[in-house]
Write a protein that holds these residues in place. Structure first.
Motif, mmCIF file in Angstrom:
data_model
loop_
_atom_site.group_PDB
_atom_site.id
_atom_site.type_symbol
_atom_site.label_atom_id
_atom_site.label_comp_id
_atom_site.label_asym_id
_atom_site.label_seq_id
_atom_site.Cartn_x
_atom_site.Cartn_y
_atom_site.Cartn_z
ATOM 1 N N LEU A 37 -26.762 13.364 -54.570
ATOM 2 C CA LEU A 37 -28.162 13.185 -53.772
ATOM 3 C C LEU A 37 -28.873 12.123 -53.965
ATOM 4 C CD1 LEU A 37 -29.459 16.807 -54.562
ATOM 5 C CD2 LEU A 37 -28.864 16.023 -52.451
ATOM 6 N N TRP A 38 -29.141 11.580 -55.311
ATOM 7 C CA TRP A 38 -29.966 10.310 -55.099
ATOM 8 C C TRP A 38 -29.248 8.923 -54.988
ATOM 9 C CZ3 TRP A 38 -29.112 6.164 -58.861
ATOM 10 C CH2 TRP A 38 -28.440 6.395 -59.916
ATOM 11 N N ASN A 39 -27.882 9.041 -55.009
ATOM 12 C CA ASN A 39 -27.049 7.793 -54.542
ATOM 13 C C ASN A 39 -26.754 7.650 -53.278
ATOM 14 O OD1 ASN A 39 -26.161 5.871 -57.015
ATOM 15 N ND2 ASN A 39 -26.037 8.030 -57.996
ATOM 16 N N ILE A 40 -26.568 9.000 -52.515
ATOM 17 C CA ILE A 40 -26.063 8.847 -51.277
ATOM 18 C C ILE A 40 -26.850 9.764 -50.409
ATOM 19 C CG2 ILE A 40 -23.753 9.294 -49.661
ATOM 20 C CD1 ILE A 40 -22.211 8.786 -52.334
ATOM 21 N N ALA A 41 -27.014 10.950 -50.325
ATOM 22 C CA ALA A 41 -27.599 11.794 -49.374
ATOM 23 C C ALA A 41 -28.922 11.457 -49.099
ATOM 24 C CB ALA A 41 -27.691 13.156 -49.971
ATOM 25 N N ILE A 42 -29.790 11.331 -50.315
ATOM 26 C CA ILE A 42 -31.281 10.813 -49.881
ATOM 27 C C ILE A 42 -31.640 9.562 -49.224
ATOM 28 C CG2 ILE A 42 -33.622 10.388 -50.959
ATOM 29 C CD1 ILE A 42 -32.890 12.747 -53.024
ATOM 30 N N PRO A 43 -30.649 8.505 -49.750
ATOM 31 C CA PRO A 43 -30.978 7.306 -49.404
ATOM 32 C C PRO A 43 -30.204 7.196 -47.724
ATOM 33 C CG PRO A 43 -29.850 6.911 -51.516
ATOM 34 C CD PRO A 43 -29.992 8.443 -51.192
ATOM 35 N N LEU A 44 -29.460 8.197 -47.312
ATOM 36 C CA LEU A 44 -28.799 8.244 -45.925
ATOM 37 C C LEU A 44 -30.102 8.413 -44.832
ATOM 38 C CD1 LEU A 44 -25.253 9.477 -46.112
ATOM 39 C CD2 LEU A 44 -25.965 7.320 -45.193
ATOM 40 N N THR A 45 -31.134 9.222 -45.615
ATOM 41 C CA THR A 45 -32.272 9.568 -44.640
ATOM 42 C C THR A 45 -33.099 8.410 -44.235
ATOM 43 O OG1 THR A 45 -33.555 10.157 -46.405
ATOM 44 C CG2 THR A 45 -32.065 12.001 -45.758
ATOM 45 N N MET A 46 -32.700 7.373 -45.044
ATOM 46 C CA MET A 46 -33.905 6.230 -44.564
ATOM 47 C C MET A 46 -32.969 4.895 -44.166
ATOM 48 S SD MET A 46 -36.649 7.464 -45.429
ATOM 49 C CE MET A 46 -37.472 5.907 -45.454
ATOM 50 N N HIS A 47 -31.410 4.886 -44.428
ATOM 51 C CA HIS A 47 -30.801 3.842 -44.253
ATOM 52 C C HIS A 47 -29.462 3.990 -43.472
ATOM 53 C CE1 HIS A 47 -33.702 1.283 -46.450
ATOM 54 N NE2 HIS A 47 -33.533 2.099 -47.502
ATOM 55 N N SER A 48 -28.864 2.705 -43.023
ATOM 56 C CA SER A 48 -27.420 3.256 -42.368
ATOM 57 C C SER A 48 -26.341 3.328 -43.549
ATOM 58 C CB SER A 48 -27.316 1.830 -41.851
ATOM 59 O OG SER A 48 -27.088 0.771 -42.527
ATOM 60 N N VAL A 49 -25.263 4.024 -43.121
ATOM 61 C CA VAL A 49 -24.105 4.117 -43.929
ATOM 62 C C VAL A 49 -23.599 2.863 -44.550
ATOM 63 C CG1 VAL A 49 -21.616 4.923 -44.044
ATOM 64 C CG2 VAL A 49 -23.496 6.110 -42.699
ATOM 65 N N PRO A 50 -23.420 1.754 -43.965
ATOM 66 C CA PRO A 50 -23.165 0.564 -44.721
ATOM 67 C C PRO A 50 -24.193 0.011 -45.534
ATOM 68 C CG PRO A 50 -22.810 0.291 -42.353
ATOM 69 C CD PRO A 50 -23.586 1.406 -42.665
ATOM 70 N N TRP A 51 -25.550 0.263 -45.559
ATOM 71 C CA TRP A 51 -26.536 0.016 -46.280
ATOM 72 C C TRP A 51 -26.423 0.842 -47.658
ATOM 73 C CZ3 TRP A 51 -31.236 -3.290 -46.238
ATOM 74 C CH2 TRP A 51 -32.052 -3.000 -47.453
ATOM 75 N N VAL A 52 -26.198 1.913 -47.419
ATOM 76 C CA VAL A 52 -26.299 2.950 -48.649
ATOM 77 C C VAL A 52 -25.091 2.606 -49.331
ATOM 78 C CG1 VAL A 52 -25.975 5.415 -49.256
ATOM 79 C CG2 VAL A 52 -27.776 4.776 -47.330
ATOM 80 N N MET A 53 -23.786 2.735 -48.642
ATOM 81 C CA MET A 53 -22.603 2.498 -49.607
ATOM 82 C C MET A 53 -22.628 1.180 -50.132
ATOM 83 S SD MET A 53 -21.053 5.227 -48.843
ATOM 84 C CE MET A 53 -19.741 5.124 -49.596
ATOM 85 N N GLY A 54 -23.005 0.004 -49.652
ATOM 86 C CA GLY A 54 -23.243 -1.423 -50.336
ATOM 87 C C GLY A 54 -23.947 -1.323 -51.225
ATOM 88 N N THR A 55 -25.112 -0.616 -51.334
ATOM 89 C CA THR A 55 -26.255 -0.682 -52.437
ATOM 90 C C THR A 55 -25.431 0.217 -53.594
ATOM 91 O OG1 THR A 55 -27.585 0.798 -51.529
ATOM 92 C CG2 THR A 55 -28.158 -1.398 -51.224
ATOM 93 N N TRP A 56 -25.099 1.498 -53.127
ATOM 94 C CA TRP A 56 -24.364 2.400 -54.292
ATOM 95 C C TRP A 56 -23.489 1.692 -54.887
ATOM 96 C CZ3 TRP A 56 -19.879 5.363 -52.995
ATOM 97 C CH2 TRP A 56 -19.474 6.278 -53.993
ATOM 98 N N LEU A 57 -22.341 1.053 -54.086
ATOM 99 C CA LEU A 57 -21.152 0.577 -54.962
ATOM 100 C C LEU A 57 -21.643 -0.675 -55.704
ATOM 101 C CD1 LEU A 57 -18.557 0.900 -52.049
ATOM 102 C CD2 LEU A 57 -18.812 2.232 -54.273
ATOM 103 N N ALA A 58 -22.526 -1.734 -55.137
ATOM 104 C CA ALA A 58 -22.826 -2.695 -55.867
ATOM 105 C C ALA A 58 -23.372 -2.251 -57.400
ATOM 106 C CB ALA A 58 -23.790 -3.388 -54.970
ATOM 107 N N SER A 59 -24.408 -1.517 -57.200
ATOM 108 C CA SER A 59 -25.230 -1.001 -58.478
ATOM 109 C C SER A 59 -24.172 -0.233 -59.208
ATOM 110 C CB SER A 59 -26.434 0.256 -58.076
ATOM 111 O OG SER A 59 -26.009 1.287 -57.406
ATOM 112 N N SER A 60 -23.223 0.439 -58.863
ATOM 113 C CA SER A 60 -22.219 1.129 -59.572
ATOM 114 C C SER A 60 -21.367 0.082 -60.173
ATOM 115 C CB SER A 60 -21.407 1.986 -59.285
ATOM 116 O OG SER A 60 -21.990 3.206 -58.410
ATOM 117 N N ALA A 61 -21.338 -0.975 -59.624
ATOM 118 C CA ALA A 61 -20.148 -1.945 -60.288
ATOM 119 C C ALA A 61 -20.841 -2.735 -61.372
ATOM 120 C CB ALA A 61 -19.833 -3.034 -59.034
ATOM 121 N N ILE A 62 -22.191 -2.909 -61.253
ATOM 122 C CA ILE A 62 -23.107 -3.727 -62.095
ATOM 123 C C ILE A 62 -23.092 -2.835 -63.290
ATOM 124 C CG2 ILE A 62 -25.307 -4.541 -62.772
ATOM 125 C CD1 ILE A 62 -25.634 -5.119 -59.751
ATOM 126 N N ALA A 63 -23.346 -1.637 -63.302
ATOM 127 C CA ALA A 63 -23.593 -0.611 -64.494
ATOM 128 C C ALA A 63 -22.120 -0.778 -64.957
ATOM 129 C CB ALA A 63 -23.878 0.695 -63.986
#
Length: 386
Positions: free
Chosen positions: A227-253
């Protein structure tokens, strides 16, 4: 070099080994008495430390605010990139500072507080139930014991211990593993937990069947993560934006979490232990518990307050392994106690700077990737240095 022949590879460990019988608790008992004396002398609480509650609030606030700004405010990559970096660091900080202490019962003396804060592991996507068995029971007891400590096992992707099978691609593991570390969290969330639950195993250790409460918390955690990583952000942004920020933040962590633990246990200065052959059932490890932890663990960045703050005191990994139910706020002071303790008993306390530890892990990967014939551990050498 050719891979060791099947006959020279160590047989799979069939049962958990035992530590040698200790008299009146042995050196570990003496260390525990020293820790008790430290808290009696200073009057400080082992847990429920006010500074730890303030630190947790700061970390949670950073995570929540960076996520909210990234989801509901940011509209350009110029703002998204720094927010994604902060979010990734906050996720790692929750894991190392809050979840880690809580699931070790080191955050509070109240079980409910530890339980609630330990669930942040699920909120970050990984099951606290599985992690507690894998980390608290298996890794903390059998640190760097090949075939038992599941943290050493990454399948055929890499060779972390001399006893593991060598593959030709391991020659490049000192390069590609730093990339693979970026995928730790995604693998953990969507693969490792499910494998452990399906097989009811963590390595050779049997995973207890979760009760209804544990199952509910696990499911809710997985749902909350999506929900907080993908579903909710998808209501505000495009799929590439959501997948990019999610994967990037996951990679950093992921790389922060991976490297922090690797610098403590997979460096040249520590020992990798192969279970001795057993003639009458259970194998006996060559060293007592405290000596084993000293031989298989190294601290890094000791005395660096910034490193200590960011990684939740896990740069004092030796102290943590010997006193896991003490708040990490106390690790710097307890490390001074450990220095004195080791001096008194003629023991080696392995410590190195953070840059040296990073270089040592690199060399560890390089050495094991190029040397396929090294399959045995010299227990006499371990006993002599521990």
């Amino acid at each position: 070099m050719p891979s060791p022949s099947p006959s020279t590879r160590p047989a799979p460990v069939a049962a958990l080994p035992l530590f040698p019988r200790q008299t009146a608790g042995g050196l570990h008992g003496a260390w525990n008495a020293r820790v008790d004396a430290y808290f009696e002398r200073t009057g400080l609480p082992r847990r429920d430390v006010p500074a730890m509650y303030a630190k947790a609030a700061l970390i949670f606030g950073t995570w929540a605010s960076s996520w909210a700004l990234l989801t509901f405010w940011s509209t350009s990559w110029r703002s998204a990139i720094p927010l994604t970096i902060v979010l990734g660091m906050a996720i790692a900080s929750i894991g190392m500072n809050i979840m880690h202490d809580a699931n070790h019962q080191a955050f509070s003396k109240r079980r409910g507080v530890n339980r609630a804060l330990g669930w942040t592991n699920d909120l970050m996507g990984a099951s606290a139930y599985v992690w507690s068995t894998k980390h608290n029971i298996v890794h903390h007891t059998f640190t760097n014991v090949e075939g038992v400590d599941d943290d050493l096992s990454v399948g055929d992707l890499a060779r972390m211990s001399p006893a593991q099978r060598w593959r030709p691609w391991h020659r490049a593991q000192h390069v590609y593993m730093w990339i693979l570390y970026c995928f730790l969290l995604v693998k953990w969330v969507f693969f490792d937990d499910y494998v452990s639950l399906a097989t009811r195993r963590v390595g050779i250790y049997k995973l207890p069947k979760p009760d209804a409460t544990e199952t509910s918390l696990l499911v809710m955690g997985k749902v909350a993560y999506v929900l907080w990583n993908i579903a909710i952000p998808l209501t505000m942004h495009s799929v590439p934006w959501v997948m990019g920020t999610w994967l990037a933040s996951s990679a950093i962590a992921s790389i922060v979490l991976s490297v922090t633990f690797q610098l403590a246990h997979c460096v040249e200065e520590v020992e990798m232990v192969q279970v001795p052959d057993a003639n009458d059932g259970r194998s006996i490890l060559p060293l007592g518990f405290l000596e084993h932890q000293l031989a298989t663990t190294a601290d890094f960045g000791r005395g660096n307050p910034l490193v200590t703050f960011l990684v939740g005191g896990l740069n004092y990994q030796t102290v943590h392994h010997l006193s896991p139910k003490v708040s990490h706020i106390h690790y710097p002071a307890l490390s001074q106690e450990l220095v004195a303790f080791c001096t008194e008993h003629g023991l080696e306390y392995r410590v190195q700077s953070t840059p040296h530890a990073l270089a040592s892990h690199y060399r560890h990967l390089l050495k094991l990737g190029r040397c396929a014939a090294e399959t045995e551990t010299d227990f006499s050498a371990i006993a002599g240095t521990a």
